[in-house]
Design an enzyme around this catalytic site. Structure first.
Site, PDB file in Angstrom:
ATOM      1  N   GLY A 148     -22.144 -18.068  -0.663  1.00 33.17           N
ATOM      2  CA  GLY A 148     -22.957 -17.382   0.344  1.00 33.17           C
ATOM      3  C   GLY A 148     -23.917 -18.345   1.000  1.00 33.17           C
ATOM      4  O   GLY A 148     -23.652 -19.549   1.036  1.00 33.17           O
ATOM      5  N   CYS A 205     -20.350 -21.004  -6.684  1.00 32.67           N
ATOM      6  CA  CYS A 205     -21.245 -21.616  -5.697  1.00 32.67           C
ATOM      7  C   CYS A 205     -22.555 -20.841  -5.581  1.00 32.67           C
ATOM      8  O   CYS A 205     -23.307 -20.788  -6.533  1.00 32.67           O
ATOM      9  CB  CYS A 205     -20.520 -21.770  -4.352  1.00 32.67           C
ATOM     10  SG  CYS A 205     -21.364 -22.891  -3.234  1.00 32.67           S
ATOM     11  N   TYR A 206     -22.840 -20.199  -4.443  1.00 30.22           N
ATOM     12  CA  TYR A 206     -24.076 -19.409  -4.343  1.00 30.22           C
ATOM     13  C   TYR A 206     -24.132 -18.371  -5.465  1.00 30.22           C
ATOM     14  O   TYR A 206     -25.189 -18.105  -6.038  1.00 30.22           O
ATOM     15  CB  TYR A 206     -24.131 -18.721  -2.972  1.00 30.22           C
ATOM     16  CG  TYR A 206     -25.342 -17.836  -2.776  1.00 30.22           C
ATOM     17  CD1 TYR A 206     -26.549 -18.374  -2.340  1.00 30.22           C
ATOM     18  CD2 TYR A 206     -25.279 -16.463  -3.020  1.00 30.22           C
ATOM     19  CE1 TYR A 206     -27.670 -17.574  -2.162  1.00 30.22           C
ATOM     20  CE2 TYR A 206     -26.393 -15.651  -2.854  1.00 30.22           C
ATOM     21  CZ  TYR A 206     -27.581 -16.212  -2.415  1.00 30.22           C
ATOM     22  OH  TYR A 206     -28.689 -15.412  -2.247  1.00 30.22           O
ATOM     23  N   HIS A 253     -15.692 -24.724  -5.979  1.00 30.78           N
ATOM     24  CA  HIS A 253     -14.843 -23.624  -5.491  1.00 30.78           C
ATOM     25  C   HIS A 253     -13.442 -23.693  -6.117  1.00 30.78           C
ATOM     26  O   HIS A 253     -12.567 -24.382  -5.585  1.00 30.78           O
ATOM     27  CB  HIS A 253     -14.719 -23.704  -3.965  1.00 30.78           C
ATOM     28  CG  HIS A 253     -15.976 -23.312  -3.267  1.00 30.78           C
ATOM     29  ND1 HIS A 253     -16.284 -22.001  -2.972  1.00 30.78           N
ATOM     30  CD2 HIS A 253     -17.021 -24.045  -2.831  1.00 30.78           C
ATOM     31  CE1 HIS A 253     -17.462 -21.938  -2.385  1.00 30.78           C
ATOM     32  NE2 HIS A 253     -17.931 -23.179  -2.278  1.00 30.78           N
ATOM     33  N   GLU A 259     -11.165 -21.585  -5.970  1.00 27.76           N
ATOM     34  CA  GLU A 259     -10.174 -20.906  -5.135  1.00 27.76           C
ATOM     35  C   GLU A 259      -9.546 -21.833  -4.090  1.00 27.76           C
ATOM     36  O   GLU A 259      -8.516 -21.510  -3.488  1.00 27.76           O
ATOM     37  CB  GLU A 259     -10.808 -19.686  -4.448  1.00 27.76           C
ATOM     38  CG  GLU A 259     -11.817 -19.985  -3.327  1.00 27.76           C
ATOM     39  CD  GLU A 259     -13.221 -20.323  -3.843  1.00 27.76           C
ATOM     40  OE1 GLU A 259     -13.364 -20.628  -5.037  1.00 27.76           O
ATOM     41  OE2 GLU A 259     -14.168 -20.293  -3.028  1.00 27.76           O
ATOM     42  N   SER A 267       5.881  -1.846  16.421  1.00 27.85           N
ATOM     43  CA  SER A 267       5.733  -2.839  17.490  1.00 27.85           C
ATOM     44  C   SER A 267       6.730  -3.982  17.313  1.00 27.85           C
ATOM     45  O   SER A 267       6.925  -4.782  18.213  1.00 27.85           O
ATOM     46  CB  SER A 267       4.317  -3.414  17.460  1.00 27.85           C
ATOM     47  OG  SER A 267       4.143  -4.198  16.288  1.00 27.85           O
ATOM     48  N   GLY A 268       7.346  -4.062  16.129  1.00 25.57           N
ATOM     49  CA  GLY A 268       8.203  -5.218  15.845  1.00 25.57           C
ATOM     50  C   GLY A 268       7.414  -6.330  15.177  1.00 25.57           C
ATOM     51  O   GLY A 268       7.959  -7.357  14.802  1.00 25.57           O
ATOM     52  N   GLY A 269       6.097  -6.132  15.021  1.00 26.64           N
ATOM     53  CA  GLY A 269       5.277  -7.096  14.282  1.00 26.64           C
ATOM     54  C   GLY A 269       5.478  -6.899  12.785  1.00 26.64           C
ATOM     55  O   GLY A 269       6.109  -5.926  12.363  1.00 26.64           O
ATOM     56  N   VAL A 270       4.913  -7.825  11.991  1.00 18.51           N
ATOM     57  CA  VAL A 270       5.141  -7.799  10.543  1.00 18.51           C
ATOM     58  C   VAL A 270       4.623  -6.495   9.923  1.00 18.51           C
ATOM     59  O   VAL A 270       5.339  -5.810   9.180  1.00 18.51           O
ATOM     60  CB  VAL A 270       4.428  -8.995   9.861  1.00 18.51           C
ATOM     61  CG1 VAL A 270       4.681  -8.981   8.368  1.00 18.51           C
ATOM     62  CG2 VAL A 270       4.869 -10.301  10.483  1.00 18.51           C
ATOM     63  N   ASP A 271       3.375  -6.132  10.248  1.00 17.12           N
ATOM     64  CA  ASP A 271       2.739  -5.017   9.537  1.00 17.12           C
ATOM     65  C   ASP A 271       3.436  -3.686   9.813  1.00 17.12           C
ATOM     66  O   ASP A 271       3.737  -2.932   8.886  1.00 17.12           O
ATOM     67  CB  ASP A 271       1.252  -4.913   9.924  1.00 17.12           C
ATOM     68  CG  ASP A 271       0.522  -6.221   9.693  1.00 17.12           C
ATOM     69  OD1 ASP A 271       1.060  -7.071   8.957  1.00 17.12           O
ATOM     70  OD2 ASP A 271      -0.566  -6.405  10.258  1.00 17.12           O
ATOM     71  N   SER A 272       3.668  -3.388  11.080  1.00 19.24           N
ATOM     72  CA  SER A 272       4.282  -2.082  11.355  1.00 19.24           C
ATOM     73  C   SER A 272       5.731  -2.068  10.864  1.00 19.24           C
ATOM     74  O   SER A 272       6.237  -1.026  10.439  1.00 19.24           O
ATOM     75  CB  SER A 272       4.185  -1.717  12.841  1.00 19.24           C
ATOM     76  OG  SER A 272       4.902  -2.597  13.649  1.00 19.24           O
ATOM     77  N   SER A 273       6.414  -3.219  10.862  1.00 20.36           N
ATOM     78  CA  SER A 273       7.800  -3.262  10.372  1.00 20.36           C
ATOM     79  C   SER A 273       7.849  -2.965   8.876  1.00 20.36           C
ATOM     80  O   SER A 273       8.694  -2.201   8.404  1.00 20.36           O
ATOM     81  CB  SER A 273       8.427  -4.631  10.626  1.00 20.36           C
ATOM     82  OG  SER A 273       8.529  -4.862  12.008  1.00 20.36           O
ATOM     83  N   LYS A 292      -1.959 -10.182   3.994  1.00 19.15           N
ATOM     84  CA  LYS A 292      -0.772 -10.483   4.808  1.00 19.15           C
ATOM     85  C   LYS A 292       0.366 -11.087   3.977  1.00 19.15           C
ATOM     86  O   LYS A 292       1.536 -10.717   4.153  1.00 19.15           O
ATOM     87  CB  LYS A 292      -1.168 -11.469   5.917  1.00 19.15           C
ATOM     88  CG  LYS A 292      -0.148 -11.622   7.005  1.00 19.15           C
ATOM     89  CD  LYS A 292      -0.329 -10.521   7.998  1.00 19.15           C
ATOM     90  CE  LYS A 292       0.542 -10.647   9.212  1.00 19.15           C
ATOM     91  NZ  LYS A 292       0.155  -9.628  10.208  1.00 19.15           N
TER      92      LYS A 292
END
Ligand code: XMP
Length: 517
Positions: free
Chosen positions: A55, A82-83, A169, A171, A223-229, A373
């Site tokens: 942070g 970290c913070y 960090h 991560e 829409s043909g995008g990843v999420d809606s597909s 994602k």
């Protein structure tokens, strides 16, 4: 069965989502919560472990986010990063000071014996540091477990209270053994069993969707995008033909993409697939329009009108589904309210601003609302969606409309689609695809003089754009090798009618944007 939960308590650090993704990669379900989430709420969620993020610079700044000291009486295993590490020390009575020299970048740390976090990690290893304050005196009951040249307390812990802290960090991939350290915290300290698996997610979600939907209908804007597909494929698995996907083809997709989307969802999945061929309608509305903002507005508005008109005709008597994903709804510890109330806001990249007042659904369904994602992509692959769709590069809602400068005509769309297809094909053949974040052709609406055979030509210039970026807020132009550029240029001029010149866009963002309009 609910998954065991890890909470990432967000103090406004830039890596909050990265920490959560790393935890999930370890097979542990994890949610990000704001630092000021009431303790009663945290207790009710019954997390098996909590990670404090990084942070702002200083715990002594009253404007910095703090934590109620009573938190530490909850008895929840905690890792401060970290913070978050400084905050743990400060809140429990330790001292934090400003470094004489900030530590930034790859730093060597040395750890001693006996810490569960560092089990199996070599005594000296490289970690990623980014801090100007450091913990100079530990709270009572804690011991130092690692140090660097400039940071005496690079890691410390109180194993009896299951409180652990690292100034670096873990991560970030630059931390050599970061993944192991997180894994030890989750599995050895907190006792997670690792019950977060995408195959389970699919089975559990399908069961939940069946229960929720019953015998009602569901409509989804595809829409043909990843999420809606991926949302479409998941809903198809759950309720088959109770699902209707409405796909509006505005004529501004890449070459043959509309047909590909239609074939994929009609051949591979059980559902009602409705393709609205609105190419002519969009062209008419866009005729004579040259201003970029005006074009965007028209495309957005018409998309909304065409989509909802079609839904009215299909009958909106069930649920409405959308491909919202977790990052769309995370509220950050800095108080950014973006994503709040996401259930009644349709994602802007679908170019819809909400549900019209005259349409009432039984409810909104967001089957991917808890996924990042990369998890959405894994689910998509497991559901059998073709790679081209699952790994599709970002594509703007207004489509090729923002890649044709000036007026949009049928002829220009065809030239751009053909050029873009050749460019993408050559990038794929050259093996560069996975090293680029986004790449596409642009039609700047410029004619230049050329010569072909014995003839003078006066034809279109094509610009090609390829960028590398982590977050699309900033981007660098990709250093495509000259020989690949030469092949691309040759092919574009030879294979695409009405192209006689090619330029490569070498503008970074800023000052440019990724798209030309
Ligand atoms: P810019 O051009 O703003 O693009 O640097 C950054 C990223 O956003 C995409 N982009 C859009 N995506 N609707 C979208 O869904 C839009 O109107 C839009 N405009 C730009 C762009 O392709 C890039 O990935």
């Amino acid at each position: 069965m609910a998954n065991q939960l890890c909470i990432v308590l967000d103090f406004g650090g830039q890596y909050n989502q990265l920490i959560a993704r790393r935890v999930r990669e370890c097979g542990v379900y994890c949610e990000i919560k704001r630092y000021d989430t009431p303790l009663s709420e945290i207790r009710a969620l019954n997390p098996a472990g909590i990670i404090f993020t990084g942070g702002p610079n200083s715990v002594y700044d009253s404007a910095s986010p703090h934590i109620d000291p009573a938190y530490f009486d909850l008895g929840i295993p905690t890792l401060g990063i970290c913070y978050g590490c400084q905050l743990m020390a400060y809140t429990l009575g330790g001292t934090v000071e400003s470094c004489e020299k900030s530590e930034y970048g790859k730093i060597e740390i040395t750890h001693g014996e006996g810490s569960l976090l560092f089990a199996g990690v070599p005594a000296v290893s490289t970690v990623w540091m980014s801090h100007t304050d450091f913990v100079s005196r530990l709270p009572e009951g804690f011991r130092v477990t690692a140090h660097s040249d400039d940071c005496p307390c690079a890691a410390f812990e109180n194993p009896e209270r299951k409180l652990y802290a690292v100034q670096f960090h873990p991560e970030v991939t630059h931390s050599q053994y970061g993944k192991e350290i997180l894994h030890h915290f989750l599995y050895v300290v907190c006792g997670f069993k690792g019950d977060w698996m995408m195959s389970d997610f699919i089975e559990n979600t399908v069961q939940k969707l069946r229960q929720q939907i019953g015998d009602k209908k569901v409509v989804l804007g595809l829409s043909g995008g990843v999420d809606s597909s991926v949302a479409a494929a998941l809903l198809s698995k759950a309720v088959g033909r109770q699902l209707t996907c409405v796909f509006v083809d505005q004529g501004l997709m890449r070459k043959d993409e509309g047909d590909f989307v239609e074939q994929t969802f009609t051949k591979l999945f059980d559902m009602n697939f409705v393709r609205v061929n609105a190419q002519k309608h969009f062209l008419e509305k866009l005729r004579g329009v040259t201003d970029p903002e005006q074009k965007r507005k028209i495309i957005g508005t018409e998309f909304y009108n065409v989509f909802w008109d079609r839904i009215r005709r299909e009958g909106a008597d069930g649920f409405f589904a959308q491909g919202t994903i977790y990052p769309d709804r995370i509220e950050s510890g800095r108080g950014n309210k973006a994503g709040q109330g996401s259930t009644d806001v349709i994602k802007t990249h679908h170019n819809m601003v909400g549900i019209p007042e005259d349409i009432t659904f039984a409810g909104i369904i967001e089957p991917l609302a808890d996924l990042f994602k990369d998890e959405v992509r894994r689910v998509g692959e497991k559901l059998g969606i073709p790679r081209e769709l699952v790994w599709r590069q970002p594509f703007p809602g207004p489509g090729l409309g923002v890649r044709i400068v000036g007026e949009i005509t049928e002829e220009k769309i065809k030239i751009l689609q053909d050029a873009d297809a050749v460019f993408r094909d050559e990038i794929a053949r050259s093996g560069l695809e996975s090293s680029l974040s986004q790449f596409f052709a642009v039609l700047p609406d410029v004619h230049t003089v050329g010569v072909m055979g014995d003839h003078r030509t006066y034809d279109h210039l094509i610009a090609i754009r390829a960028v590398t970026t982590d977050d699309f807020m900033t981007a660098d132009w990709a250093r495509i090798p000259f020989d690949v550029l030469a092949r691309i240029s040759n092919r574009l001029c030879n294979e695409v009618a009405h192209v006689n010149r090619v330029v490569y866009d070498i503008t970074s963002k800023p000052p440019g944007t990724v798209e030309w309009e």
